[in-house]
Write an enzyme that holds these catalytic residues in place. Structure first.
Site, PDB file in Angstrom:
ATOM      1  NE  ARG A  55      22.413  40.777   2.667  1.00 57.49           N
ATOM      2  CZ  ARG A  55      23.182  40.050   3.389  1.00 57.49           C
ATOM      3  NH1 ARG A  55      23.555  40.511   4.513  1.00 57.49           N
ATOM      4  NH2 ARG A  55      23.292  38.715   3.195  1.00 57.49           N
ATOM      5  CD  GLU A  63      17.276  33.795   1.760  1.00 57.83           C
ATOM      6  OE1 GLU A  63      16.373  34.156   1.091  1.00 57.83           O
ATOM      7  OE2 GLU A  63      18.277  34.493   2.166  1.00 57.83           O
ATOM      8  NE  ARG A  97      20.271  44.417  -0.867  1.00 59.43           N
ATOM      9  CZ  ARG A  97      20.361  42.990  -0.436  1.00 59.43           C
ATOM     10  NH1 ARG A  97      19.369  42.573   0.312  1.00 59.43           N
ATOM     11  NH2 ARG A  97      21.219  42.015  -0.841  1.00 59.43           N
TER      12      ARG A  97
END
Length: 163
Positions: A55, A63, A97
């Site tokens: 990330r 999004e 992540r």
């Protein structure tokens, strides 16, 4: 003689810090294989049979149903194919992540996404001044997401989508 001791201590400390940073960068250098691109700011790499979910630190890309989602996703995919990938891990997120600065050769992917108007500086998670300046510049020239005067930051978009 007394003045040399603090200076020597400071010099030794600086050497230790530099060595630590060099070892960390070398440890997190490729070769990586790109397995999946989840979106503009998240992807999966593979190195030595280990899958690493990444990330990008300090930014948030649109999004899936927002404008510029595809463009950010393609930009990230294209950048990751351009050269040697290096990671500087900052943290792990709640999904496990690795939150990281990602470099492709000498370019910082995090910064390039903001520079091209394909990501917001995620100020809630980062006080990085270079990301803030890059976002201000992108806003000024109305690059990417900033061409839409009603662009909604992804963190607000996600909250609205839950309701």
């Amino acid at each position: 003689m007394k003045q040399k001791k603090p200076l020597l201590t400071l010099l030794l400390l600086l050497i230790v810090v530099v060595i630590t940073l060099v070892l960390r960068i070398d440890r997190d250098s490729g070769p990586y294989k790109v397995l999946r691109i989840a979106d503009g700011d998240s992807f999966t790499l593979k190195r030595n049979n280990e899958e690493l979910e990444i990330r990008l630190y300090g930014i948030d890309c649109p999004e899936q149903t927002q404008p510029f989602y595809r463009k950010a996703e393609r930009f990230t995919s294209s950048m990751l194919q351009r050269g040697e990938i290096r990671l500087i891990e900052v943290d792990k997120d709640r999904y496990g992540r690795r939150v990281a600065w990602v470099y492709i050769d000498s370019l910082c992917l995090n910064e390039e996404l903001v520079r091209h108007g394909l990501a917001w500086h995620y100020k809630h998670h980062s006080g990085d001044t270079s990301l803030a300046r890059l976002e201000d510049s992108a806003r000024t020239v109305k690059a990417g997401i900033w061409s839409d005067p009603y662009a909604i930051p992804p963190w607000k978009f996600r909250r609205r989508s839950k309701n």
